[in-house]
Write a protein that holds these residues in place. Sequence first.
Motif, PDB file in Angstrom:
ATOM      1  N   TRP A  76       2.467   1.734  -3.429  1.00 53.95           N
ATOM      2  CA  TRP A  76       1.520   2.462  -4.365  1.00 53.95           C
ATOM      3  C   TRP A  76       1.057   3.746  -4.147  1.00 53.95           C
ATOM      4  CZ3 TRP A  76      -1.770  -2.667  -3.178  1.00 53.95           C
ATOM      5  CH2 TRP A  76      -1.213  -3.849  -3.815  1.00 53.95           C
ATOM      6  N   SER A  77       0.562   3.794  -2.835  1.00 55.76           N
ATOM      7  CA  SER A  77       0.126   5.484  -2.779  1.00 55.76           C
ATOM      8  C   SER A  77       1.478   6.312  -2.693  1.00 55.76           C
ATOM      9  CB  SER A  77      -0.266   5.461  -1.020  1.00 55.76           C
ATOM     10  OG  SER A  77      -1.291   4.477  -0.873  1.00 55.76           O
ATOM     11  N   TYR A 125       1.959   6.846  -6.359  1.00 55.55           N
ATOM     12  CA  TYR A 125       1.093   7.601  -7.138  1.00 55.55           C
ATOM     13  C   TYR A 125       1.307   9.123  -6.667  1.00 55.55           C
ATOM     14  CZ  TYR A 125      -3.429   9.872  -8.089  1.00 55.55           C
ATOM     15  OH  TYR A 125      -4.236  10.666  -8.610  1.00 55.55           O
ATOM     16  N   GLN A 145       0.846  -1.217   0.106  1.00 59.40           N
ATOM     17  CA  GLN A 145      -0.052   0.037  -0.024  1.00 59.40           C
ATOM     18  C   GLN A 145       0.932   1.210  -0.033  1.00 59.40           C
ATOM     19  OE1 GLN A 145      -3.481   0.006  -0.116  1.00 59.40           O
ATOM     20  NE2 GLN A 145      -2.896   2.426  -0.764  1.00 59.40           N
TER      21      GLN A 145
END
Length: 125
Positions: free
Chosen positions: A112-113, A116, A109
């Motif tokens: 990914w976060s 981004y 997570q």
Amino acid sequence: LQGDRTAEEFFTGMLHKKLTATLLKMAGIRLATPMKEIPEEKIHAYYNLCRNLKLHITESNPYENAQVSAGGVDVREIKPTMESKICPGVYFAGEILDVDGRCGGYNLQWAWSSGYLAGYHAALA
Ligand SMILES: Cc1cc2nc3c(=O)[nH]c(=O)nc-3n(C[C@H](O)[C@H](O)[C@H](O)COP(=O)(O)OP(=O)(O)OC[C@H]3O[C@@H](n4cnc5c(N)ncnc54)[C@H](O)[C@@H]3O)c2cc1C
């Protein structure tokens, strides 16, 4: 009824399932025994093991089994946009930063976060 539940069913949840099974065996309790059939002294033996068992760790799994790395770029050195405060124009994400979590999806997570955010802000710059 709680008494009809097996020892394994009853105790799993307080501790990890594998640890519960080991401690129940050490206390002389078969995993499939219904709770109502277990003598009180065995239940006390189990609780005593839960509270007092000391384990001596001899080794860990090898590096090949490692799942996350600790250490890396200090998060105090990056902006909320993931851009480096020290080297403007460089954006960081994921494990290269000094962020690590327990197994359970936290590291993915984070990758990914932060990926981004870093990508979004790098594209705007
Ligand atoms: C076996 C295993 C199981 C895991 N299970 C979980 C889990 O269940 N839950 C969880 O949250 N996390 C888990 N993780 C951790 C999680 O996968 C990582 O934290 C996450 O993938 C890190 O993402 P990242 O993008 O920072 O790095 P990476 O995914 O390592 O990506 C880095 C990329 O950079 C590339 N690269 C390296 N050097 C160069 C170079 N010089 N030039 C170009 N490319 C380069 C690499 O090939 C790689 O593709 C697991 C890790 C492993 C190894």
